[in-house]
Design a protein around this motif. Structure first.
Motif, PDB file in Angstrom:
ATOM      1  N   GLU A 117       0.830  -1.210   0.000  1.00  0.00           N
ATOM      2  CA  GLU A 117       0.000   0.000   0.000  1.00  0.00           C
ATOM      3  C   GLU A 117       0.862   1.257   0.000  1.00  0.00           C
ATOM      4  O   GLU A 117       2.036   1.225   0.349  1.00  0.00           O
ATOM      5  CB  GLU A 117      -0.913   0.004   1.232  1.00  0.00           C
ATOM      6  CG  GLU A 117      -1.886  -1.162   1.262  1.00  0.00           C
ATOM      7  CD  GLU A 117      -2.744  -1.178   2.518  1.00  0.00           C
ATOM      8  OE1 GLU A 117      -2.552  -0.315   3.409  1.00  0.00           O
ATOM      9  OE2 GLU A 117      -3.603  -2.066   2.618  1.00  0.00           O
ATOM     10  N   ASP A 118       0.256   2.349  -0.398  1.00  0.00           N
ATOM     11  CA  ASP A 118       0.829   3.685  -0.315  1.00  0.00           C
ATOM     12  C   ASP A 118       2.210   3.773  -0.964  1.00  0.00           C
ATOM     13  O   ASP A 118       2.370   3.390  -2.110  1.00  0.00           O
ATOM     14  CB  ASP A 118       0.840   4.173   1.135  1.00  0.00           C
ATOM     15  CG  ASP A 118      -0.542   4.132   1.778  1.00  0.00           C
ATOM     16  OD1 ASP A 118      -1.522   4.453   1.078  1.00  0.00           O
ATOM     17  OD2 ASP A 118      -0.641   3.748   2.966  1.00  0.00           O
ATOM     18  N   THR A 119       3.195   4.280  -0.227  1.00  0.00           N
ATOM     19  CA  THR A 119       4.536   4.496  -0.766  1.00  0.00           C
ATOM     20  C   THR A 119       5.172   3.194  -1.231  1.00  0.00           C
ATOM     21  O   THR A 119       5.790   3.137  -2.290  1.00  0.00           O
ATOM     22  CB  THR A 119       5.442   5.175   0.292  1.00  0.00           C
ATOM     23  OG1 THR A 119       4.848   6.412   0.664  1.00  0.00           O
ATOM     24  CG2 THR A 119       6.836   5.418  -0.250  1.00  0.00           C
ATOM     25  N   ARG A 121       3.671   0.550  -2.330  1.00  0.00           N
ATOM     26  CA  ARG A 121       3.036   0.133  -3.570  1.00  0.00           C
ATOM     27  C   ARG A 121       3.597   0.912  -4.756  1.00  0.00           C
ATOM     28  O   ARG A 121       3.901   0.334  -5.807  1.00  0.00           O
ATOM     29  CB  ARG A 121       1.519   0.318  -3.514  1.00  0.00           C
ATOM     30  CG  ARG A 121       0.857  -0.347  -4.730  1.00  0.00           C
ATOM     31  CD  ARG A 121      -0.449   0.256  -5.146  1.00  0.00           C
ATOM     32  NE  ARG A 121      -1.015  -0.519  -6.234  1.00  0.00           N
ATOM     33  CZ  ARG A 121      -0.603  -0.454  -7.508  1.00  0.00           C
ATOM     34  NH1 ARG A 121       0.366   0.340  -7.869  1.00  0.00           N
ATOM     35  NH2 ARG A 121      -1.175  -1.209  -8.434  1.00  0.00           N
ATOM     36  N   HIS A 122       3.740   2.214  -4.584  1.00  0.00           N
ATOM     37  CA  HIS A 122       4.284   3.054  -5.654  1.00  0.00           C
ATOM     38  C   HIS A 122       5.696   2.580  -6.039  1.00  0.00           C
ATOM     39  O   HIS A 122       6.009   2.448  -7.230  1.00  0.00           O
ATOM     40  CB  HIS A 122       4.302   4.526  -5.226  1.00  0.00           C
ATOM     41  CG  HIS A 122       4.947   5.417  -6.225  1.00  0.00           C
ATOM     42  ND1 HIS A 122       4.338   5.781  -7.406  1.00  0.00           N
ATOM     43  CD2 HIS A 122       6.176   5.987  -6.237  1.00  0.00           C
ATOM     44  CE1 HIS A 122       5.160   6.543  -8.107  1.00  0.00           C
ATOM     45  NE2 HIS A 122       6.281   6.682  -7.410  1.00  0.00           N
TER      46      HIS A 122
END
Length: 168
Positions: A117-119, A121-122
Motif C-alpha cells: 500500500e501507499d509508498t 506500492r508506488h
C-alpha cells in the motif's frame, strides 16, 4: 483496454502460454524461468514463476506462469490481465485463500501473500514497470487499479508437475 481486446491478445498468445507452462512443468523449472519478451516490449531476460491456486468455484487446482520480480526477499506478481477492465481469475481465486503455491525455477514453496500500500506500492509498481515496461500501458488502458501481490515463502514443497496441473 476493452475486455474483448484483452481476450483477443490472450487468444493469440494462448498457445505460447500453454507451451511455456508445459516447458516449465516438464523440466521441473530448469527451463521456462527466464524468457525473452523483447518482441512484446519486455526485456530479453524476463523472470517467470509459476503460481498454483485453487479455483474458488470449481475447487480445481490450476498453475499459471507469471512474470515476477524480487523485492527484499518477496516475489512480486502483477494482476494486469493485459490491461483488461476486470481482474484476472487467478487474482480473484487467491483472494479467497490464505496461501498459494509458488515455483521459482527449480524451487517450490507455499507462500502467504499481501498487497503493498501507499509508498511501498508506488515503489514496487515502479520496479515492476522497469522489469516489464508494458505494465505502464496496461495501467493506462484501464480504469481499474492493477493489483500487486507480494509473496512470502513459508515452507518448501515439491516441484510442480505436469501430471497434476492444468491451465485455466
Amino acid at each position: 483496454m476493452a475486455d474483448a481486446d484483452a481476450a483477443a491478445i490472450r487468444a493469440e498468445r494462448g498457445d505460447w502460454m500453454q507451451e511455456h507452462l508445459a516447458m516449465y512443468l516438464d523440466s521441473g523449472g530448469a527451463q521456462g524461468h527466464i524468457v525473452d519478451l523483447s518482441y512484446v516490449g519486455g526485456r530479453e531476460l524476463t523472470t517467470h514463476c509459476l503460481i498454483r491456486y485453487t479455483g474458488r468455484k470449481s475447487g480445481k487446482t490450476y498453475v499459471k506462469p507469471l512474470i515476477y520480480g524480487n523485492v527484499a526477499g518477496e516475489a512480486v506478481i502483477v494482476a494486469s490481465k493485459g490491461g483488461a477492465d476486470e481482474h484476472p481469475e487467478w487474482y480473484l481465486n487467491i483472494l479467497a485463500s490464505e496461501t498459494i503455491g509458488v515455483q521459482i525455477a527449480t524451487q517450490a514453496f507455499e507462500a502467504t501473500w499481501r498487497e503493498p500500500e501507499d509508498t511501498e506500492r508506488h515503489e514496487v509498481w515502479e520496479y515492476m514497470c522497469h522489469l516489464y515496461p508494458p505494465y505502464v500501458s496496461y495501467q493506462q488502458s484501464t480504469s481499474r487499479h492493477i493489483p500487486l501481490v507480494m509473496l512470502t515463502p513459508v515452507r518448501s514443497t515439491e516441484v510442480f508437475t505436469s501430471q497434476k496441473h492444468q491451465l485455466p
